[in-house]
Structures are given as C-alpha cells and as structure tokens.
Design a protein around this motif. Sequence first.
Motif, PDB file in Angstrom:
ATOM      1  N   ARG A  10       0.869  -1.176   0.000  1.00 17.73           N
ATOM      2  CA  ARG A  10       0.000   0.000   0.000  1.00 17.73           C
ATOM      3  C   ARG A  10       0.904   1.223   0.000  1.00 17.73           C
ATOM      4  O   ARG A  10       1.511   1.554   1.006  1.00 17.73           O
ATOM      5  CB  ARG A  10      -0.898   0.019   1.233  1.00 17.73           C
ATOM      6  CG  ARG A  10      -1.771  -1.189   1.389  1.00 17.73           C
ATOM      7  CD  ARG A  10      -2.917  -1.137   0.425  1.00 17.73           C
ATOM      8  NE  ARG A  10      -3.836  -2.214   0.749  1.00 17.73           N
ATOM      9  CZ  ARG A  10      -5.081  -2.218   0.376  1.00 17.73           C
ATOM     10  NH1 ARG A  10      -5.569  -1.237  -0.324  1.00 17.73           N
ATOM     11  NH2 ARG A  10      -5.852  -3.225   0.690  1.00 17.73           N
ATOM     12  N   TYR A  11       1.004   1.876  -1.122  1.00 14.59           N
ATOM     13  CA  TYR A  11       1.908   3.009  -1.246  1.00 14.59           C
ATOM     14  C   TYR A  11       1.473   4.197  -0.399  1.00 14.59           C
ATOM     15  O   TYR A  11       2.291   5.043  -0.062  1.00 14.59           O
ATOM     16  CB  TYR A  11       2.047   3.419  -2.719  1.00 14.59           C
ATOM     17  CG  TYR A  11       2.708   2.327  -3.525  1.00 14.59           C
ATOM     18  CD1 TYR A  11       4.078   2.115  -3.425  1.00 14.59           C
ATOM     19  CD2 TYR A  11       1.969   1.494  -4.345  1.00 14.59           C
ATOM     20  CE1 TYR A  11       4.699   1.103  -4.138  1.00 14.59           C
ATOM     21  CE2 TYR A  11       2.573   0.483  -5.071  1.00 14.59           C
ATOM     22  CZ  TYR A  11       3.939   0.292  -4.961  1.00 14.59           C
ATOM     23  OH  TYR A  11       4.551  -0.711  -5.663  1.00 14.59           O
ATOM     24  N   ILE A  12       0.219   4.251  -0.033  1.00  9.29           N
ATOM     25  CA  ILE A  12      -0.301   5.359   0.764  1.00  9.29           C
ATOM     26  C   ILE A  12      -0.078   5.150   2.265  1.00  9.29           C
ATOM     27  O   ILE A  12      -0.242   6.067   3.055  1.00  9.29           O
ATOM     28  CB  ILE A  12      -1.799   5.568   0.450  1.00  9.29           C
ATOM     29  CG1 ILE A  12      -2.277   6.901   1.004  1.00  9.29           C
ATOM     30  CG2 ILE A  12      -2.634   4.420   0.987  1.00  9.29           C
ATOM     31  CD1 ILE A  12      -3.677   7.267   0.594  1.00  9.29           C
ATOM     32  N   LEU A  13       0.323   3.955   2.677  1.00  8.71           N
ATOM     33  CA  LEU A  13       0.427   3.622   4.105  1.00  8.71           C
ATOM     34  C   LEU A  13       1.258   4.633   4.882  1.00  8.71           C
ATOM     35  O   LEU A  13       0.813   5.139   5.910  1.00  8.71           O
ATOM     36  CB  LEU A  13       0.990   2.217   4.297  1.00  8.71           C
ATOM     37  CG  LEU A  13       1.214   1.794   5.748  1.00  8.71           C
ATOM     38  CD1 LEU A  13      -0.109   1.762   6.513  1.00  8.71           C
ATOM     39  CD2 LEU A  13       1.880   0.435   5.800  1.00  8.71           C
ATOM     40  N   GLN A  14       2.460   4.943   4.444  1.00  8.83           N
ATOM     41  CA  GLN A  14       3.314   5.872   5.193  1.00  8.83           C
ATOM     42  C   GLN A  14       2.702   7.268   5.272  1.00  8.83           C
ATOM     43  O   GLN A  14       2.823   7.937   6.296  1.00  8.83           O
ATOM     44  CB  GLN A  14       4.724   5.916   4.594  1.00  8.83           C
ATOM     45  CG  GLN A  14       5.517   4.649   4.847  1.00  8.83           C
ATOM     46  CD  GLN A  14       5.554   4.254   6.326  1.00  8.83           C
ATOM     47  OE1 GLN A  14       5.780   5.071   7.215  1.00  8.83           O
ATOM     48  NE2 GLN A  14       5.309   2.980   6.600  1.00  8.83           N
ATOM     49  N   ASN A  15       2.026   7.703   4.216  1.00  2.93           N
ATOM     50  CA  ASN A  15       1.360   9.012   4.250  1.00  2.93           C
ATOM     51  C   ASN A  15       0.237   9.026   5.289  1.00  2.93           C
ATOM     52  O   ASN A  15       0.069   9.997   6.018  1.00  2.93           O
ATOM     53  CB  ASN A  15       0.782   9.374   2.882  1.00  2.93           C
ATOM     54  CG  ASN A  15       1.852   9.661   1.865  1.00  2.93           C
ATOM     55  OD1 ASN A  15       3.017   9.821   2.187  1.00  2.93           O
ATOM     56  ND2 ASN A  15       1.459   9.715   0.610  1.00  2.93           N
ATOM     57  N   VAL A  16      -0.530   7.952   5.348  1.00  3.73           N
ATOM     58  CA  VAL A  16      -1.628   7.872   6.320  1.00  3.73           C
ATOM     59  C   VAL A  16      -1.072   7.835   7.741  1.00  3.73           C
ATOM     60  O   VAL A  16      -1.541   8.563   8.617  1.00  3.73           O
ATOM     61  CB  VAL A  16      -2.534   6.652   6.037  1.00  3.73           C
ATOM     62  CG1 VAL A  16      -3.530   6.432   7.176  1.00  3.73           C
ATOM     63  CG2 VAL A  16      -3.266   6.824   4.720  1.00  3.73           C
ATOM     64  N   LEU A  17      -0.053   7.024   7.987  1.00  8.14           N
ATOM     65  CA  LEU A  17       0.534   6.943   9.329  1.00  8.14           C
ATOM     66  C   LEU A  17       1.137   8.280   9.747  1.00  8.14           C
ATOM     67  O   LEU A  17       1.001   8.703  10.898  1.00  8.14           O
ATOM     68  CB  LEU A  17       1.581   5.836   9.394  1.00  8.14           C
ATOM     69  CG  LEU A  17       1.031   4.419   9.225  1.00  8.14           C
ATOM     70  CD1 LEU A  17       2.173   3.405   9.206  1.00  8.14           C
ATOM     71  CD2 LEU A  17       0.025   4.073  10.307  1.00  8.14           C
ATOM     72  N   SER A  18       1.772   8.965   8.822  1.00  3.91           N
ATOM     73  CA  SER A  18       2.328  10.287   9.111  1.00  3.91           C
ATOM     74  C   SER A  18       1.218  11.275   9.444  1.00  3.91           C
ATOM     75  O   SER A  18       1.333  12.062  10.389  1.00  3.91           O
ATOM     76  CB  SER A  18       3.138  10.769   7.903  1.00  3.91           C
ATOM     77  OG  SER A  18       3.590  12.076   8.113  1.00  3.91           O
ATOM     78  N   SER A  19       0.136  11.227   8.696  1.00  3.60           N
ATOM     79  CA  SER A  19      -1.001  12.113   8.961  1.00  3.60           C
ATOM     80  C   SER A  19      -1.638  11.818  10.309  1.00  3.60           C
ATOM     81  O   SER A  19      -2.023  12.731  11.036  1.00  3.60           O
ATOM     82  CB  SER A  19      -2.052  11.987   7.854  1.00  3.60           C
ATOM     83  OG  SER A  19      -1.540  12.461   6.637  1.00  3.60           O
ATOM     84  N   LEU A  20      -1.737  10.542  10.668  1.00  8.33           N
ATOM     85  CA  LEU A  20      -2.326  10.167  11.957  1.00  8.33           C
ATOM     86  C   LEU A  20      -1.499  10.681  13.132  1.00  8.33           C
ATOM     87  O   LEU A  20      -2.030  10.890  14.220  1.00  8.33           O
ATOM     88  CB  LEU A  20      -2.471   8.647  12.053  1.00  8.33           C
ATOM     89  CG  LEU A  20      -3.595   8.044  11.221  1.00  8.33           C
ATOM     90  CD1 LEU A  20      -3.458   6.525  11.178  1.00  8.33           C
ATOM     91  CD2 LEU A  20      -4.950   8.450  11.771  1.00  8.33           C
ATOM     92  N   ALA A  21      -0.218  10.895  12.908  1.00 11.16           N
ATOM     93  CA  ALA A  21       0.659  11.360  13.981  1.00 11.16           C
ATOM     94  C   ALA A  21       0.376  12.805  14.387  1.00 11.16           C
ATOM     95  O   ALA A  21       0.609  13.179  15.535  1.00 11.16           O
ATOM     96  CB  ALA A  21       2.119  11.217  13.558  1.00 11.16           C
ATOM     97  N   ASP A  22      -0.154  13.616  13.462  1.00 13.43           N
ATOM     98  CA  ASP A  22      -0.335  15.033  13.795  1.00 13.43           C
ATOM     99  C   ASP A  22      -1.671  15.623  13.348  1.00 13.43           C
ATOM    100  O   ASP A  22      -1.855  16.825  13.372  1.00 13.43           O
ATOM    101  CB  ASP A  22       0.810  15.858  13.214  1.00 13.43           C
ATOM    102  CG  ASP A  22       0.782  15.932  11.695  1.00 13.43           C
ATOM    103  OD1 ASP A  22      -0.088  15.312  11.068  1.00 13.43           O
ATOM    104  OD2 ASP A  22       1.651  16.622  11.133  1.00 13.43           O
ATOM    105  N   THR A  23      -2.607  14.769  12.954  1.00 12.78           N
ATOM    106  CA  THR A  23      -3.886  15.237  12.433  1.00 12.78           C
ATOM    107  C   THR A  23      -5.013  14.477  13.119  1.00 12.78           C
ATOM    108  O   THR A  23      -4.951  13.258  13.206  1.00 12.78           O
ATOM    109  CB  THR A  23      -3.949  14.992  10.895  1.00 12.78           C
ATOM    110  OG1 THR A  23      -2.807  15.578  10.305  1.00 12.78           O
ATOM    111  CG2 THR A  23      -5.192  15.593  10.299  1.00 12.78           C
ATOM    112  N   PRO A  24      -6.041  15.172  13.613  1.00  8.95           N
ATOM    113  CA  PRO A  24      -7.092  14.466  14.345  1.00  8.95           C
ATOM    114  C   PRO A  24      -8.004  13.607  13.485  1.00  8.95           C
ATOM    115  O   PRO A  24      -8.685  12.744  14.007  1.00  8.95           O
ATOM    116  CB  PRO A  24      -7.879  15.588  15.014  1.00  8.95           C
ATOM    117  CG  PRO A  24      -7.615  16.781  14.183  1.00  8.95           C
ATOM    118  CD  PRO A  24      -6.227  16.615  13.618  1.00  8.95           C
ATOM    119  N   ALA A  25      -8.014  13.817  12.168  1.00  8.54           N
ATOM    120  CA  ALA A  25      -8.881  13.008  11.313  1.00  8.54           C
ATOM    121  C   ALA A  25      -8.219  12.806   9.960  1.00  8.54           C
ATOM    122  O   ALA A  25      -7.656  13.734   9.397  1.00  8.54           O
ATOM    123  CB  ALA A  25     -10.231  13.684  11.121  1.00  8.54           C
TER     124      ALA A  25
END
Length: 111
Positions: A10-25
């Motif tokens: 899943r090429y988007i996985l790292q982007n999603v995990l990074s977003s979850l670290a500093d974004t509430p949704a």
Amino acid sequence: MRFPCSAYQRYILQNVLSSLADTPAVFIRGPRQAGKTTFVQQISAEYYPATYVTLDDLTVLSAVTRDPVAFVKSTPKPVIVDEVQRAPMRFPLERICWPCRSRPSGIPDTL
C-alpha cells in the motif's frame, strides 16, 4: 491478525501513518471494492490501534443518527468510522468530532 490484501504493498500507508501522527482526522476515499475497509482494518491491527465501527451496522447507524453527540462521547478514541457516507448527518458529526481549527500554516488540520 493478517488480512488477505496485506500481501499488496500500500503506497499510501506511510502518508496515512504520518497524517495520523499530527492530524485528528484522516479520510480514506476511493472507488468501490478498492480495499478501503481492509486497509483501515490492517492499519488498526498492525500500526495504529483504534476502535473500528462501521455504519453498515444498523445499530451503530441508528445511534449516530439518533444522537451523534452521545455516539462521539461514548465511542473509545481513536476511532475508525467506516461507511461514513451512510450517516445523513455526517458533516455535523465531523464538526462535533473535530472542532474547526487550523495549523499555524493556515491549513485545516482535517484531511
């Protein structure tokens, strides 16, 4: 727990995990049958423990529709809400969950 699609990168996985670290949704959007549900269940199981609820469950949908504030308050956080398009009041629900605020850059903190 392993899911069948975990064999696919899943090429988007790292982007999603990074977003979850500093974004509430973080919203995952894509075409039907693309593996969105499998993807978020995999994230929850392997990378980011969260409560998973689906609005395909009529009991959950009824609770959200009847009293979105009570639903949000009673659901353990963090939470993955799948099939959110089924809730007729989904945008007010999003405002209840994630109050409007911005980062210093002026970019809203809801993706």
